[in-house]
Enzyme design. Structure first.
Site, short mmCIF file in Angstrom:
data_model
loop_
_atom_site.label_atom_id
_atom_site.label_comp_id
_atom_site.label_asym_id
_atom_site.label_seq_id
_atom_site.Cartn_x
_atom_site.Cartn_y
_atom_site.Cartn_z
CD GLN A 51 -2.93 -1.03 2.31
OE1 GLN A 51 -2.69 -1.54 3.38
NE2 GLN A 51 -4.01 -0.33 2.28
CB CYS A 92 -9.23 -0.76 2.28
SG CYS A 92 -7.41 -1.00 1.50
CG LEU A 93 -5.66 3.53 5.45
CD1 LEU A 93 -4.53 3.43 5.93
CD2 LEU A 93 -6.57 4.70 5.73
CG HIS A 138 -3.52 -4.95 1.27
ND1 HIS A 138 -3.95 -4.26 0.06
CD2 HIS A 138 -4.25 -4.40 2.41
CE1 HIS A 138 -5.15 -3.43 0.47
NE2 HIS A 138 -5.23 -3.46 1.92
ZN ZN Z 1 -6.46 -2.68 2.70
#
Ligand code: ZN
Length: 165
Positions: A51, A92-93, A138
């Site tokens: 991420q 989720c960011l 992820h």
């Molecule tokens: Zn996430």
């Protein structure tokens, strides 16, 4: 510490299968600290290295999800056991301002290494179990929106293209 940029869907790095970490270097330690800082400032509960654009197998989880009330940093985490099912709301960011109910295992056992290369195991349920499943997904290039039904997915895509603007 440095603030990292959180990549958002549909950034292709979110679809990469993250590489195992063989050596816990100072670079990895710094990455873990920076991820924790970035997650906190973004009001996230967990963050995976993909991420922030670095596809290696490292996740961090906020302390409020941990019964021991300290942040968790996991190197090469794997889920070794899943039990029962529960449906709970997720966000989720990397998929900002979108939330949906997702079915997950209720209880999990996760194996990982800490930043001193010591292996450990965590058995948990509830929000922590949900966070582990979400973050480890992820590392495998999977996002929570992948679990949406085709109808919900098409609604998501319409909504999200507006949100992103
Ligand atoms: Zn996430």
């Amino acid at each position: 510490m440095a603030l990292l940029t959180i990549r958002t869907y549909p950034d292709p790095v979110l679809r990469e299968v993250a590489a195992p970490i063989s050596d816990i270097t100072d670079t990895i330690r710094k990455l873990a600290d920076d991820m924790l800082e970035t997650m906190k400032l973004s009001n996230g509960a967990g963050l995976a290295a993909n991420q922030v654009g670095i596809p290696v197998r490292l996740i961090v989880i906020d302390g409020h999800l941990n019964p021991e009330n300290r942040p968790l940093m996991l190197i090469n985490p794997t889920i070794v056991s899943m039990e029962a099912e529960v449906v709970a709301e997720e966000g989720c960011l990397s998929v900002p301002r979108y939330y949906e109910f997702i079915k997950r295992a209720k209880k999990v056992i996760v194996e990982a290494m800490d930043l001193d290369k010591k292996p450990f195991e965590i058995s948990c349920e509830g929000p922590l179990a949900k966070a582990f499943q979400h973050e480890i997904d992820h590392l495998n290039g999977i996002l929570f929106i992948d679990y949406l039904s085709p109808v919900k997915k098409s609604i998501f895509k319409k909504q999200y293209s507006k949100i992103k603007k």
